[in-house]
Each structure stands twice: as C-alpha cells, then as structure tokens.
Write a protein that holds these residues in place. Structure first.
Motif, PDB file in Angstrom:
ATOM      1  N   MET A  21     -32.364  -1.483  46.775  1.00  0.00           N
ATOM      2  CA  MET A  21     -33.662  -1.153  46.191  1.00  0.00           C
ATOM      3  C   MET A  21     -33.841   0.352  46.099  1.00  0.00           C
ATOM      4  O   MET A  21     -34.209   0.891  45.047  1.00  0.00           O
ATOM      5  N   VAL A  22     -33.566   1.047  47.194  1.00  0.00           N
ATOM      6  CA  VAL A  22     -33.735   2.506  47.229  1.00  0.00           C
ATOM      7  C   VAL A  22     -32.725   3.185  46.305  1.00  0.00           C
ATOM      8  O   VAL A  22     -33.071   4.106  45.550  1.00  0.00           O
ATOM      9  N   ILE A  23     -31.469   2.752  46.343  1.00  0.00           N
ATOM     10  CA  ILE A  23     -30.422   3.369  45.525  1.00  0.00           C
ATOM     11  C   ILE A  23     -30.708   3.178  44.038  1.00  0.00           C
ATOM     12  O   ILE A  23     -30.600   4.130  43.250  1.00  0.00           O
ATOM     13  N   LEU A  28     -32.049   5.512  38.895  1.00  0.00           N
ATOM     14  CA  LEU A  28     -32.764   5.515  37.617  1.00  0.00           C
ATOM     15  C   LEU A  28     -33.541   6.811  37.425  1.00  0.00           C
ATOM     16  O   LEU A  28     -33.538   7.395  36.332  1.00  0.00           O
ATOM     17  N   PHE A  29     -34.193   7.272  38.473  1.00  0.00           N
ATOM     18  CA  PHE A  29     -34.952   8.530  38.403  1.00  0.00           C
ATOM     19  C   PHE A  29     -34.027   9.699  38.078  1.00  0.00           C
ATOM     20  O   PHE A  29     -34.308  10.504  37.184  1.00  0.00           O
ATOM     21  N   LEU A  30     -32.890   9.788  38.785  1.00  0.00           N
ATOM     22  CA  LEU A  30     -31.946  10.873  38.550  1.00  0.00           C
ATOM     23  C   LEU A  30     -31.317  10.776  37.161  1.00  0.00           C
ATOM     24  O   LEU A  30     -31.081  11.800  36.502  1.00  0.00           O
ATOM     25  N   GLY A  34     -31.426  13.515  34.283  1.00  0.00           N
ATOM     26  CA  GLY A  34     -30.201  14.017  33.678  1.00  0.00           C
ATOM     27  C   GLY A  34     -30.225  13.959  32.167  1.00  0.00           C
ATOM     28  O   GLY A  34     -29.634  14.807  31.489  1.00  0.00           O
ATOM     29  N   ILE A  35     -30.934  12.962  31.605  1.00  0.00           N
ATOM     30  CA  ILE A  35     -31.056  12.852  30.155  1.00  0.00           C
ATOM     31  C   ILE A  35     -31.988  13.933  29.613  1.00  0.00           C
ATOM     32  O   ILE A  35     -31.743  14.527  28.561  1.00  0.00           O
ATOM     33  N   GLU A  36     -33.064  14.202  30.348  1.00  0.00           N
ATOM     34  CA  GLU A  36     -34.052  15.177  29.893  1.00  0.00           C
ATOM     35  C   GLU A  36     -33.531  16.607  30.001  1.00  0.00           C
ATOM     36  O   GLU A  36     -33.840  17.453  29.159  1.00  0.00           O
ATOM     37  N   ARG A  37     -32.734  16.875  31.036  1.00  0.00           N
ATOM     38  CA  ARG A  37     -32.280  18.242  31.289  1.00  0.00           C
ATOM     39  C   ARG A  37     -30.766  18.275  31.429  1.00  0.00           C
ATOM     40  O   ARG A  37     -30.217  17.742  32.398  1.00  0.00           O
ATOM     41  N   PRO A  38     -30.071  18.901  30.493  1.00  0.00           N
ATOM     42  CA  PRO A  38     -28.606  18.981  30.554  1.00  0.00           C
ATOM     43  C   PRO A  38     -28.088  19.602  31.849  1.00  0.00           C
ATOM     44  O   PRO A  38     -27.030  19.198  32.342  1.00  0.00           O
ATOM     45  N   ARG A  39     -28.810  20.565  32.390  1.00  0.00           N
ATOM     46  CA  ARG A  39     -28.375  21.205  33.638  1.00  0.00           C
ATOM     47  C   ARG A  39     -28.372  20.200  34.786  1.00  0.00           C
ATOM     48  O   ARG A  39     -27.456  20.182  35.616  1.00  0.00           O
ATOM     49  N   VAL A  40     -29.400  19.359  34.830  1.00  0.00           N
ATOM     50  CA  VAL A  40     -29.466  18.327  35.869  1.00  0.00           C
ATOM     51  C   VAL A  40     -28.308  17.351  35.704  1.00  0.00           C
ATOM     52  O   VAL A  40     -27.706  16.905  36.690  1.00  0.00           O
TER      53      VAL A  40
END
Length: 228
Positions: A21-23, A28-30, A34-40
């Motif tokens: 559940m936590v993973i 999904l959050f990460l 990562g999609i929103e920010r190329p650096r992330v």
C-alpha cells in the motif's frame, strides 16, 4: 494461544499488505512528479539504480541504530508484542525498510509507461480542447492501467524476498523466521526441516498464483479482448 501455523502466515501477509500500500501510493506520486519535471525523472532514474544494489538489511541496521540511540522504545527491535491494532507500531520500521528498497524501481517503471502515453497525440488533442489536466490524467491512467498492473504484479513477486528478510531481522515471528528455522547450521551439524520449508514456499506460491489470477481477471475487465 495462537495457532502455530496461523501466526507466521497472517503476520507476513500483513507486512506485505502494508508495504505494498505504502510503496504503490509513493511510487505513483513519484512517477507523476517525474512526468511533470524532467529533473525529478532523471533523479528518479539514478535513485532506482542506486537503491537497487543496496540490500534491505542495510536499512534494517540503520533503523536498529536509530531506535537504540533514540528515545524510541527499544522493544521495537525485540519482536512483535501484543495483539490486534496494538501490534501496528511494530510494523512501521519494517515497512519503511521494504519501502526504501522497493519503491524506486516501481516508480521509475511507472514513470516510463506513463511518459510514453503522455506523449501520444490524443493527449495533446485533449489538452488543446481545453480539458482539465485532472481529466487528462485520468484518461492516461485508464489507458495504461493494464501495463501498470502487470508492472506492479512483477514488483509484488520481487518484494517478497526483502519482506522475508525484514520479517526475520525484526523478529516479527512470521514466515521469514519460519524459513530461517527450516535450515539450522551448527559447527557440528546441518539440520534441514523440509516440511517447514515447504509450508513457507507453498504459502508464497498460493499468494502469487492468486495475485496473478486477480490481475488476469482485472485486465479482461479493464481491457476486454476481442475474439478472432
């Protein structure tokens, strides 16, 4: 008094459930970040490869030291005590240990799948139509639900090894400790208990088989396959 076979099984299943559940939510959050920010996304790629080579016992040792040299109750590393909801605090650090090992690769895989889908022409068309970004995201998630599910299924199978290690090291009394007791090596003898080993393996086989069947059924519901 708890049944001998029931105790290790439900404790390990609870650890797997809490960890997944936590993973999954963290991944999904990460992945979205990562999609929103190329650096992330670049950082996520590096982190996934770095943490993939770190064994789970490394984080267990770090948490042991943090617990011992902090005001936290030292009994958190001495085995699970109590019953019902009172046992949940004993799962916090085991879940964190599994999380630190398993979340990065899953998050990177999710990001790769979703980035590819977000680059499809229909996504730009929806945005050009003025649809809210939240609605666009839901459409992309619906489109990649099946690949994400099978990616998660692969992760679900892989994460069981660190779960067994964490179970054993944190002395939770689950399948990890039962597996450790199936092979006892002493300076004078090697004792192998095949029935104990078989019980642990059978539980994991049934668990993975059930998860695979559930994934197959859900994939047909989400994306029905057309006949010839």
């Amino acid at each position: 008094r708890e049944e001998k076979g029931r105790t290790p099984t439900y404790r390990t299943l609870l650890l797997i459930l809490l960890s997944e559940m936590v993973i999954t939510l963290t991944a999904l959050f990460l992945a979205f970040k990562g999609i929103e920010r190329p650096r992330v996304y670049s950082i996520l790629q590096v982190t996934a490869r770095t943490f993939n080579g770190i064994p789970v016992w490394f984080f267990v040792v770090l948490f042991f030291m943090a617990i011992i040299y902090s005001p936290l109750p030292s009994e958190l590393v001495n085995g699970l005590k109590g019953t019902g909801a009172s046992t949940l605090p004993y799962f916090v650090f085991p879940v964190l240990s599994v999380l630190l090992v398993g979340v990065w690769g899953l998050a990177e895989g999710m990001a790769v799948i979703m980035r590819e889908e977000f680059s499809q022409p229909y996504v730009e068309a929806k945005r050009a139509m003025g649809l809210p970004e939240e609605r666009v995201r839901k459409g992309v998630l619906r489109a990649v639900a099946v690949p994400l599910m099978y990616l998660w299924l692969q992760h679900f199978v892989e994460v069981q090894t660190p779960v067994l290690v964490v179970d054993y090291l944190f002395n939770l009394g689950g399948l990890g400790q039962l597996l450790g007791r199936s092979l006892i090596i002493t300076p004078d003898n090697v004792n192998f208990y095949p029935m104990t080993f078989t019980f642990v393996v059978t539980v994991l086989i049934v668990l993975n088989f059930s998860a695979s069947i559930a994934a197959e059924v859900l994939s047909n519901i989400i994306e029905p396959r057309e006949g010839p």
